[in-house]
Design a protein around this motif. Structure first.
Motif, short mmCIF file in Angstrom:
data_model
loop_
_atom_site.label_atom_id
_atom_site.label_comp_id
_atom_site.label_asym_id
_atom_site.label_seq_id
_atom_site.Cartn_x
_atom_site.Cartn_y
_atom_site.Cartn_z
N ILE A 1 0.84 -1.20 0.00
CA ILE A 1 0.00 0.00 0.00
C ILE A 1 0.87 1.25 0.00
CG2 ILE A 1 -1.66 1.34 1.36
CD1 ILE A 1 -2.82 -1.36 2.33
N LEU A 2 1.93 1.24 0.83
CA LEU A 2 2.85 2.38 0.89
C LEU A 2 3.54 2.61 -0.45
CD1 LEU A 2 4.40 4.55 2.50
CD2 LEU A 2 6.02 2.77 3.18
N SER A 3 4.01 1.52 -1.05
CA SER A 3 4.71 1.62 -2.33
C SER A 3 3.80 2.17 -3.43
CB SER A 3 5.25 0.24 -2.73
OG SER A 3 5.97 0.31 -3.94
N LEU B 1 25.34 -2.48 -9.84
CA LEU B 1 23.98 -3.01 -9.94
C LEU B 1 23.02 -2.04 -9.29
CD1 LEU B 1 24.53 -6.77 -8.97
CD2 LEU B 1 24.26 -5.85 -11.27
N SER B 2 21.79 -1.98 -9.79
CA SER B 2 20.80 -1.10 -9.18
C SER B 2 20.36 -1.69 -7.84
CB SER B 2 19.58 -0.94 -10.09
OG SER B 2 18.87 -2.17 -10.19
N LEU B 3 19.80 -0.83 -6.99
CA LEU B 3 19.31 -1.29 -5.69
C LEU B 3 18.23 -2.36 -5.88
CD1 LEU B 3 19.17 -1.07 -2.62
CD2 LEU B 3 17.63 0.89 -2.88
N GLU B 4 17.36 -2.15 -6.88
CA GLU B 4 16.32 -3.15 -7.19
C GLU B 4 16.96 -4.48 -7.58
OE1 GLU B 4 12.34 -3.30 -9.99
OE2 GLU B 4 14.17 -2.44 -10.82
N HIS B 5 18.03 -4.43 -8.35
CA HIS B 5 18.74 -5.64 -8.78
C HIS B 5 19.33 -6.38 -7.58
CE1 HIS B 5 21.23 -7.37 -12.36
NE2 HIS B 5 20.76 -8.30 -11.57
N TRP B 6 19.93 -5.62 -6.65
CA TRP B 6 20.50 -6.24 -5.44
C TRP B 6 19.41 -6.95 -4.63
CZ3 TRP B 6 25.21 -7.54 -4.50
CH2 TRP B 6 26.28 -6.81 -5.01
N ILE B 7 18.23 -6.34 -4.57
CA ILE B 7 17.13 -6.96 -3.82
C ILE B 7 16.64 -8.22 -4.53
CG2 ILE B 7 14.73 -6.66 -3.08
CD1 ILE B 7 15.45 -3.67 -2.62
N ASN B 8 16.39 -8.11 -5.84
CA ASN B 8 15.81 -9.22 -6.60
C ASN B 8 16.78 -10.37 -6.84
OD1 ASN B 8 13.43 -7.81 -6.71
ND2 ASN B 8 13.69 -7.11 -8.81
N ILE C 1 13.51 -8.75 4.24
CA ILE C 1 13.69 -9.08 2.82
C ILE C 1 12.39 -8.96 2.03
CG2 ILE C 1 14.27 -10.94 1.20
CD1 ILE C 1 16.42 -11.82 3.21
N MET C 2 11.32 -9.59 2.52
CA MET C 2 10.05 -9.55 1.78
C MET C 2 9.46 -8.14 1.72
SD MET C 2 10.13 -12.44 0.66
CE MET C 2 8.69 -12.22 -0.35
N PRO C 3 9.49 -7.37 2.82
CA PRO C 3 9.01 -5.98 2.72
C PRO C 3 9.82 -5.15 1.73
CG PRO C 3 9.05 -6.66 5.00
CD PRO C 3 9.72 -7.75 4.23
N LEU C 4 11.15 -5.33 1.70
CA LEU C 4 11.98 -4.60 0.73
C LEU C 4 11.62 -5.00 -0.69
CD1 LEU C 4 15.54 -4.55 2.38
CD2 LEU C 4 14.12 -2.57 1.77
N PHE C 5 11.37 -6.30 -0.89
CA PHE C 5 10.96 -6.77 -2.22
C PHE C 5 9.65 -6.10 -2.63
CE2 PHE C 5 8.44 -9.52 -4.94
CZ PHE C 5 9.32 -9.78 -5.99
#
Length: 378
Positions: free
Chosen positions: A26-28, A51-58, A256-260
């Motif tokens: 919801i926040l995102s 690598l992008s931050l999104e890439h590091w997470i995924n 991890i899951m909230p960051l994803f």
């Protein structure tokens, strides 16, 4: 049926984790459609060490998520519901049906079109959300139903891992892949030598992850391989597998899951957002998750039971199983994850993510309402 402490820990963490995922989603969505839209979307594309931050997470943090999934699957295979072949067959066959039928429905609408590579999107089940909603139904939920849905979701994720490895691997570097597998072989040797110190496995896992990243095979595979290299022993609280699984529960559920969710659900909702509902890709995702999942699960389980291959647990009825099938239509994490791998066009990715959210919301509401009604009458 008595539930083990570790299973209860897993179930409870997924329940709380599901609520956190809802809040982060919801926040995102709010930030991605606010005055801070540009800054918020740009944040996830920040370059960190190439690598992008999104890439590091995924590719990085999600490998840890799959490490936990692998550890849970290993426990189920050795001492859990899947350790007995007859007990294991029901969720295994249910998961198989829950992957095949949604994929077929998606391909019915998208075969030989530019979006046919998205067939893996409606095949997935989100463990955190599906178990989280089941947990909200309280003590009336039969223990066997909890175990069935957990086992089905874990097997479902295993299927997703195989799909990622086979169908969503880009350019393959054989040398880097062989190095990663060589490291895996060393870790298996350490296991055979009964070396139970986790440090060599963690270091080896990081090395394996790096070479898997360079190979073109998705790094989540490294997480699963590491899980099966870590010694299981007798499965007690002293075993390395138990210790690692126990340590990972909270960080995965609450970090991890909230960051994803934050990184991958920043979906920009345009004024004419509803127009995308009519395209074949959206129809395939929606019908695959909402209708295909419960249909496939019930159909395959029914065929297995009437042919005598396996039987329903004593405390589970077909109406319970149908409710679990509806909840399995909550694709969310894995469906969004596969969307990122299946498509390169940003518009297609954005609309697919939005449809995954809509389908998951519908499946969650239907599953919760159905089971609440069933338990109220029982």
């Amino acid at each position: 049926m008595a539930l083990t402490k570790l299973f209860n820990d897993f179930f409870n963490s997924e329940k709380a984790g599901g609520l956190v995922l809802v809040a982060c989603t919801i926040l995102s969505l709010a930030l991605a459609n606010s005055a801070w839209q540009h800054d918020y979307i740009g944040l996830w594309h920040t370059d960190i060490l190439g690598l992008s931050l999104e890439h590091w997470i995924n590719d990085g943090l999600m490998a840890i998520f799959f490490l936990l999934i692998g550890l849970e699957l290993e426990r189920e295979l050795y001492v859990g519901e899947l350790s007995n072949l007859k007990n294991a067959l029901l969720p295994v066959l249910g998961a198989l049906g829950g992957m095949i039928i949604p994929a077929c429905i998606f391909l019915f609408f998208n075969f030989r079109t530019p979006t046919q590579s998205g067939a893996g999107i409606p095949m997935a089940t989100d463990i955190a959300f599906s178990l989280g909603i089941l947990a909200l139904l309280g003590s009336k939920v039969p223990a066997s139903l909890k175990i069935f849905l957990t086992a089905l979701a874990v097997i479902d994720d295993l299927g997703a891992i195989i799909i990622i490895a086979v169908f969503y691997t880009g350019t393959l570097s054989v040398i880097n892949l062989l190095i990663a597998l060589f490291v895996f072989g060393i870790l298996l040797l350490l296991n055979r030598l009964k070396i139970h110190n986790l440090i060599p496995y963690i270091i080896g896992g990081i090395v394996m992850w790096y070479f898997m990243l360079q190979s073109g095979v998705h790094t989540t595979i490294a997480g699963v391989l590491l899980a099966f290299a870590v010694p299981f022993g007798d499965g007690s609280i002293r075993s390395p597998s138990y210790k690692l699984q126990h340590v990972l529960h909270k960080p995965v559920a609450f970090i991890i899951m909230p960051l994803f969710a934050l990184a991958n659900t920043g979906i920009i909702i345009h004024v004419n957002w509803y127009e995308g509902f009519a395209d074949n890709n959206s129809i395939g995702i929606l019908s695959g998750l909402v209708a295909g999942k419960p249909t496939g699960i019930i159909l395959f389980c029914f065929l297995a039971v009437i042919t005598g291959v396996c039987s329903l647990p004593p405390d589970v009825k077909w109406k319970h199983l149908f409710g679990a099938g509806l909840l399995a239509g909550i694709g969310f994490t894995m469906s969004i994850f596969i969307t990122q791998l299946a498509y390169t066009n940003e518009t297609t990715i954005n609309s697919s993510k939005f449809m995954v959210l809509i389908a998951s919301l519908i499946s969650g509401i239907l599953g919760f309402s159905w089971l609440k009604s069933v338990f109220k009458r029982d």
